[in-house]
Design a protein around this motif. Structure first.
Motif, mmCIF file in Angstrom:
data_model
loop_
_atom_site.group_PDB
_atom_site.id
_atom_site.type_symbol
_atom_site.label_atom_id
_atom_site.label_comp_id
_atom_site.label_asym_id
_atom_site.label_seq_id
_atom_site.Cartn_x
_atom_site.Cartn_y
_atom_site.Cartn_z
ATOM 1 N N HIS A 87 0.842 -1.204 0.000
ATOM 2 C CA HIS A 87 0.000 0.000 0.000
ATOM 3 C C HIS A 87 0.872 1.246 0.000
ATOM 4 N N GLU A 88 1.718 1.354 -1.011
ATOM 5 C CA GLU A 88 2.711 2.426 -1.048
ATOM 6 C C GLU A 88 2.056 3.812 -1.002
ATOM 7 N N GLU A 89 1.024 3.986 -1.823
ATOM 8 C CA GLU A 89 0.422 5.313 -1.936
ATOM 9 C C GLU A 89 -0.135 5.787 -0.593
ATOM 10 N N VAL A 112 2.742 6.762 1.718
ATOM 11 C CA VAL A 112 3.362 8.016 1.313
ATOM 12 C C VAL A 112 2.442 9.180 1.668
ATOM 13 N N GLY A 113 1.131 8.956 1.519
ATOM 14 C CA GLY A 113 0.140 9.962 1.890
ATOM 15 C C GLY A 113 0.218 10.335 3.365
ATOM 16 N N LYS A 169 9.590 -0.857 -2.590
ATOM 17 C CA LYS A 169 9.439 0.132 -3.667
ATOM 18 C C LYS A 169 9.698 -0.504 -5.016
ATOM 19 N N ASN A 220 6.934 -2.952 -5.954
ATOM 20 C CA ASN A 220 5.719 -2.285 -6.412
ATOM 21 C C ASN A 220 5.881 -1.714 -7.815
#
Lengths: 279, 267, 295
Positions: free
Chosen positions: C245-247, C250-251, C261, C264
């Motif tokens: 759930h990278e986004e 980062v959010g 990274k 993904n």
């Protein structure tokens, strides 16, 4: 122009500190030249002498033998010491321990007051310095209520207000979270673009990779000095000194070992770019 | 998070808040003089009137000012009671066994109590309307003449300013250490007074060590920022004496004159 | 079950002007034997949460049970709770006070169990205390003979931190909570402290809860991770899953490990490589996949 020069510098805490006899010198025969406008990471493990080297640069400490020159002036010259400190600004590790006033504006004024600037000029310097670290809206705030990154930016502004040519940051990012660390990096990067010499002391190699030149100290001696590419090529030596490769470089070296050659990689962004260009 | 200020600065947009801190300091000292110049009961009405007027001008809720006498109330009562029984002048007006109360004693006690209350309220009015930083600057400015006798005025002001800055930080630090020692089973609440004093050691030593470490680092940081003592230094914050300041000082002087005149007429 | 939290909320200065909601409706169970990670940036409420586990902060609403003990105001078991659930604060070396390392480490032991006296027959004799201190020192890698009689203030930063940790584990807590145990140390020091924590999991403290900003540290050690933001648990899952759930991360201005990274980014290109926290293994799989394809 040469900003700072170390000539065979030896420094030991034993004489003035006096904790134990026969203490090993913290800095041994160090010679080093830093040109104006450079963007340098000074690395080493705890106890390697890197903080001592930082304090030698602005005459907070003076060499036992040898000489440190800042813009041609010896730090041992007591008459010139305030000029040297004006040119070579310094930020420390804990932002809480370098502020003297309870209002941001008053704290920034401390340096300019010390060098005897007229009142109107101090007002201008405060706006300039707070602008440079993007903290103008906090002029009247109490430092106590700010985040770690914001406090450290105020500390930088306090030094910028005397318009130094060199900024030495002694592990100033070590106590910050990743967000705060990025904030500080962005600030010093833009200061460097405007011509200021930056020397950041750190043991995060991921951070060091983002600088133009890396100086590695080990046991008070110069161990390596070169571009990140040159320094990170000496992986085994770094490991012996107790330092790690940046994560991206490390991962990339394993790629290479397994036959996937992406070329040189120093930072995460670079690696990601190369990954995205694959195929 | 904790906010700690001396005398709890009460922010408001009033004439008194905007006055020069030096004027406020002088007025407060003069006010205290006025309180002690009073000889007749009647004059206290002038003083109280002056105080109420100032509180209204400062746009402070009267309750906030009255609340400041709470911590000294016990002291006031205690001294009043002591004086009531032991003051030896005047006619005896009431007697019960060995306890004798004289009319002069009653008067003296009342005066003492009123003076103390007015004194605390008056000085609180100053701290409520003045930021601590302004106050240290004002003290430095007013003490400047003492520089001629080599009194370290600048250093004194700097020490006060640094103390103000580090009090909240060290309070947070103490709080952290207390929690850390509690997590190691430390007990600060039970036992007799000696046991409790001993229980403070695990807090005091780390706090001292940390204060010394901070002091060292601060000294380095001040050196690095070209600090070389008070000489050749300029000052960013400057004071401006305005009409309000002059009027304030004039009115407190008038108050004293009024009291002295009243004293002369009545006695 | 080691820790069971239901609907826990906490507000600082609930009536004051600086009212601040630090925790909102936290429900979470941490099982015995877990190495549980907590991430979130400064001020997210993670410190407030872990201080509840040790009854340093009492629940305002909701329920909390730690090592079988209900955390409620006035409970007589709170002291034994603190012995069972050790808490290592950030920069724990700042709490050292003893004249000698031995005295400092014995502090918790004497507080919790006490010395053997007529009134306290279950207490420890001087010899027993010495044995326990020695054991704790050896667990953190400090030789008793070399360090026990030295002043803790003369040791190096890393050694001080070990003494502080020994002072916690000397009571053999079932649960050990650590707030950023590696912060401020150099790379070698970091590695040593994490190795020490892994050893402690095998010896004294079966359940470990660790706060960290270093995502590689989390990925390398934790079996499950909770992400806290603005006083709420926004995600709670294995690191492998979390870092996909990278986004979202980062959010929340949180990083993810570099391996995640790369994984993904490759997934977006249609190359599926299983996540592996070991750089070596991961690089090998990636190289094989790519070389097997185009190159």
């Amino acid at each position: 122009m040469t900003a700072i020069e170390f000539k065979n510098v030896v420094f030991s805490y034993s004489e003035d500190g006096g904790t134990e006899n026969n203490i090993e010198p913290a800095v041994k025969e160090l010679s080093l030249t830093i040109e104006q406008g450079e963007f340098i990471a000074l690395c080493g493990h705890n106890g390697s002498g890197k903080s001592t080297v930082a304090r030698l640069m602005n005459g907070l400490l003076t060499p036992k033998s040898g000489e440190v020159l800042a813009f041609g002036e010896s730090t041992q010259n007591k008459k010139k010491i305030y000029d040297i400190r004006k040119d070579v600004g310094m930020i420390f590790q804990n932002p809480d321990n370098q502020m003297i006033a309870t209002i941001v504006e008053d704290d920034i004024a401390f340096g300019p007051e010390n060098i005897g600037l007229p009142r109107e000029e101090i007002g201008k310097r405060i706006d300039f310095a707070l602008g440079a670290v993007d903290m103008l809206e906090f002029k009247q705030a109490s430092p106590y209520k700010l985040s770690g990154g914001q406090k450290q930016r105020i500390a930088i502004a306090g030094v910028l207000a005397v318009k130094p040519k060199v900024l030495v940051l002694d592990e100033s990012t070590a106590m910050l979270d990743p967000k705060g660390r990025r904030e500080i990096f962005d600030v010093i990067k833009s200061l460097n673009k405007e011509g200021m010499t930056i020397i950041l002391i750190t043991h995060y190699m991921d951070e060091a990779a983002l600088f133009d030149r890396i100086i590695v100290l080990d046991n008070g001696k110069l161990a390596m000095d070169g571009t990140p590419k040159e320094v990170f090529a000496r992986q085994t030596e770094l490991a012996e000194i107790g330092l790690k490769l940046p994560r991206a470089t490390k991962l990339n070296s394993y790629f290479k070992e397994n036959g996937l050659d992406l070329g040189e990689v120093l930072s995460t962004d670079e690696l990601m770019e190369k990954i995205c260009q694959l195929k | 998070m904790r906010e700690f200020t001396f005398g709890q600065y009460y922010p408001a947009n009033s004439v008194v808040h905007k006055m020069d801190a030096r004027a406020k300091l002088i007025i407060t000292i003069a006010f205290i003089v006025a309180i002690f110049v009073v000889e007749g009961f009647f004059s206290f009405i002038y003083v109280a009137g002056f105080l109420v007027f100032a509180i209204l001008l400062a746009k402070l809720p009267i309750r906030a000012v009255v609340k400041t006498i709470k911590p000294i109330l016990i002291l006031v009562l205690f001294t009043a009671v002591l004086n009531l029984f032991f003051y030896q002048k005047g006619e005896i007006i009431w007697e019960f066994g060995f306890i004798k109360i004289r009319d002069e004693a009653v008067r003296f006690c009342l005066y003492m109590a009123i003076r103390l209350i007015l004194l605390v309220m008056g000085s609180s009015l100053m701290t409520l309307t003045t930021q601590p930083v302004e106050l240290t600057d004002a003290i430095e400015s007013l003490l400047t003449p003492l520089k001629w006798v080599r009194f370290p005025v600048h250093e004194l002001a700097l020490i006060m300013s640094i103390a103000l800055r580090y009090i909240p930080i060290l309070m947070d630090e103490a709080d952290r250490i207390i929690r850390a020692q509690k997590a190691r089973g430390a007990d600060f609440e039970s036992g007799n007074i000696f046991a409790r004093a001993k229980a403070m050691i695990p807090i005091l030593i780390p706090l001292l060590v940390s204060s010394f470490r901070r002091a060292n680092e601060l000294a380095d940081a001040m050196d690095a920022r070209c600090y070389s003592g008070g000489a050749n230094r300029t000052k960013f914050k400057q004071f401006h004496i305005g009409l309000n300041d002059v009027m304030g000082v004039m009115s407190v002087v008038s108050l004293i004159m009024l009291i002295i005149t009243t004293n002369a007429v009545l006695f | 079950m080691s820790i069971k939290i239901e609907n826990l909320s906490f507000i600082y200065n609930p009536k004051g002007a600086f009212k601040k909601e630090a925790l909102k409706n936290i429900t979470l169970t941490i099982n015995k034997g877990e190495f549980f990670g907590i991430i979130g940036h400064t001020g997210s409420g993670k410190s407030t949460l872990i201080q509840h586990f040790n009854a340093l902060i009492m629940p305002q609403s909701g329920t909390l049970e730690v090592a079988g003990i209900k955390v409620v105001e006035g409970s007589k078991e709170l002291k034994s709770l603190r012995a069972k659930c050790g808490m290592v604060f950030q920069y724990p070396e700042y709490q050292l006070f003893g004249e000698t390392v031995e005295e400092d480490i014995a502090f918790g032991l004497i507080n919790f169990i006490g010395k053997k006296t007529e009134k306290n027959p279950s207490g420890l004799t001087d010899q027993e205390i010495k044995e326990r201190v020695k054991e704790a020192m050896e667990l953190v890698g400090l030789s008793y003979n070399e360090f026990a009689m030295r002043s803790p203030f003369q040791l190096s930063g890393g050694q001080k931190r070990r003494v502080a940790i020994a002072g916690i584990i000397v009571t053999k807590p079932e649960i050990l909570i650590l707030d950023e145990p590696s912060s401020g140390l150099d790379p070698k020091g970091k590695q040593e402290i994490l190795q020490l924590i892994r050893n402690l999991k095998e010896t004294t403290s079966d359940t470990i809860i660790m706060i960290s900003h270093d995502m590689d540290e989390i990925a390398e050690n934790c079996s499950r991770v909770a992400v806290i933001a603005k006083g709420e648990i926004v995600m709670c899952m294995s690191p492998e899953e979390l870092f996909t759930h990278e986004e979202a991360l980062v959010g929340l201005s949180l990083d993810i490990p570099i391996v995640a990274k790369v994984r993904n980014a490759l997934a977006l290109k249609g190359i599926d490589v299983p996540y592996n926290r070991d750089y070596k293994v991961f690089a090998k799989t990636v190289a094989e996949k790519i070389a097997g394809g185009a190159k």
